[in-house]
Design an enzyme around this catalytic site. Sequence first.
Site, short mmCIF file in Angstrom:
data_model
loop_
_atom_site.label_atom_id
_atom_site.label_comp_id
_atom_site.label_asym_id
_atom_site.label_seq_id
_atom_site.Cartn_x
_atom_site.Cartn_y
_atom_site.Cartn_z
N CYS A 187 -4.58 23.04 18.20
CA CYS A 187 -4.39 23.35 19.62
C CYS A 187 -3.83 22.15 20.37
O CYS A 187 -4.45 21.61 21.30
CB CYS A 187 -5.71 23.81 20.24
SG CYS A 187 -6.31 25.35 19.53
N GLY A 196 0.85 -1.20 0.00
CA GLY A 196 0.00 0.00 0.00
C GLY A 196 0.87 1.24 0.00
O GLY A 196 0.95 1.97 -0.98
#
Length: 444
Positions: free
Chosen positions: A371, A303
Amino acid sequence: MTIAVLSEVATGAEDLSVWPASTRRLPHGGLAVGGVSLAEVADRFETPAYVLDEGEVRGRCRTYRDAFPDADVLYAAKAFLSRAVVRWVREEGLGLDVCSAGELELAVTAGFPPERIVLHGNAKSPRDLEAALRLGVGRIVIDGSSEIARIAAAVGPEGHQRVMVRVVPGVSAGGHDKIRTGTDDQKFGLSLTDGAAQHAVSRILGQPQLELTGLHCHIGSQITEVKPYLVALRRMVGLMARIRDTHGVVLPELNMGGGHGIAYRPGEPALDLTALARRLRAELVAGCAAARLTVPRLLVEPGRAVVGPAGVALYRVLAVKHTGEKVFVAVDGGMSDNPRPALYGVRYAPRLIGRASAAGPRTTTVVGRHCEAGDILAADVELPGDIHPGDLLAVPVAGAYQLSMASGYNLVGRPAVVAVHEGAARVLVRRETLDDFRSRDIGD
């Protein structure tokens, strides 16, 4: 020597070894991929954006087909999946492995033949199994003993489904503890050492509607050495011989999974695909001859190694902050589109593009806009000392496990995916917008 080249030499940015093969330098510090200027992509489609080189994906598919001419190569959809990628993989002759009804249905509705698809998953939902049986998936990989009765019941007494058993061979390999899946201390598969795999095989053979076609194992991800695969293969062949001796059944398939490692930064090791293919085949033939087994058909599931090096992430610099001796460069993306540095501590090699710089290099940490103190995209990398807001950064090897793991954190929205090929650019997956978030939030 031009100023731009001097700056590149100083920062090591002249090394394009981990970039798509189509990457070309442009005047004034620019780069083109697939014949398209990355700076123009950023201007046209905004940032953050992910650029996917169609030619690189197709070329890597063909490399696998050439390396494994007598095997089935299945693209691991979890790395990154879109309708276009489905088409590219299908046209290049690869099969597909999926881990959910969502991946499966996207692939089939995009035209992928379901009989060439394998369904994985350590905890398959009823919807996963319903979709697999309804669409006629080629193989279901049984990951736990409880799945045997569930699948048999769903198939029904008159039905038929091909299955494989995922075996844990007791081999530890991979670039990080969180992506090592070949040992007994993790959630995947059935143990070879405690007899769980053998017991599952016996139960499956007692279910007439289930056809056991072979064994499967996946020992980890981001593996850069051939040896762990050879150790796992020997143990799998040994189990196949014991199944033959116990049940009189010769299994025709052996799936050795994927996890093939790639380089994210210049100089890092990568798995030698040619050596892997040659030595796996030789070990399989020799092991089966010693056990007097018919050689099974080999399957592999790359992959990351197909789509990872084909991707480039583009970010715009929003702020530059000097804190003590540290320089933080904040960009308009971050862990919502690439959680891998926070999850695995991976390292990237971002590069300033779109302008030439005569400034010397400075050690810099590229951070995201979220954040979280851990929202770091690239720690302690060399970038020009005059980097400033509005500059454009490009991060290579961004095609795998970034957007596929992206989140809606801070409602920033996931970036667009732009394909480039032969001088043309087009959107594959549009940018996520505030309207998308609003349409899903139906509460009051």
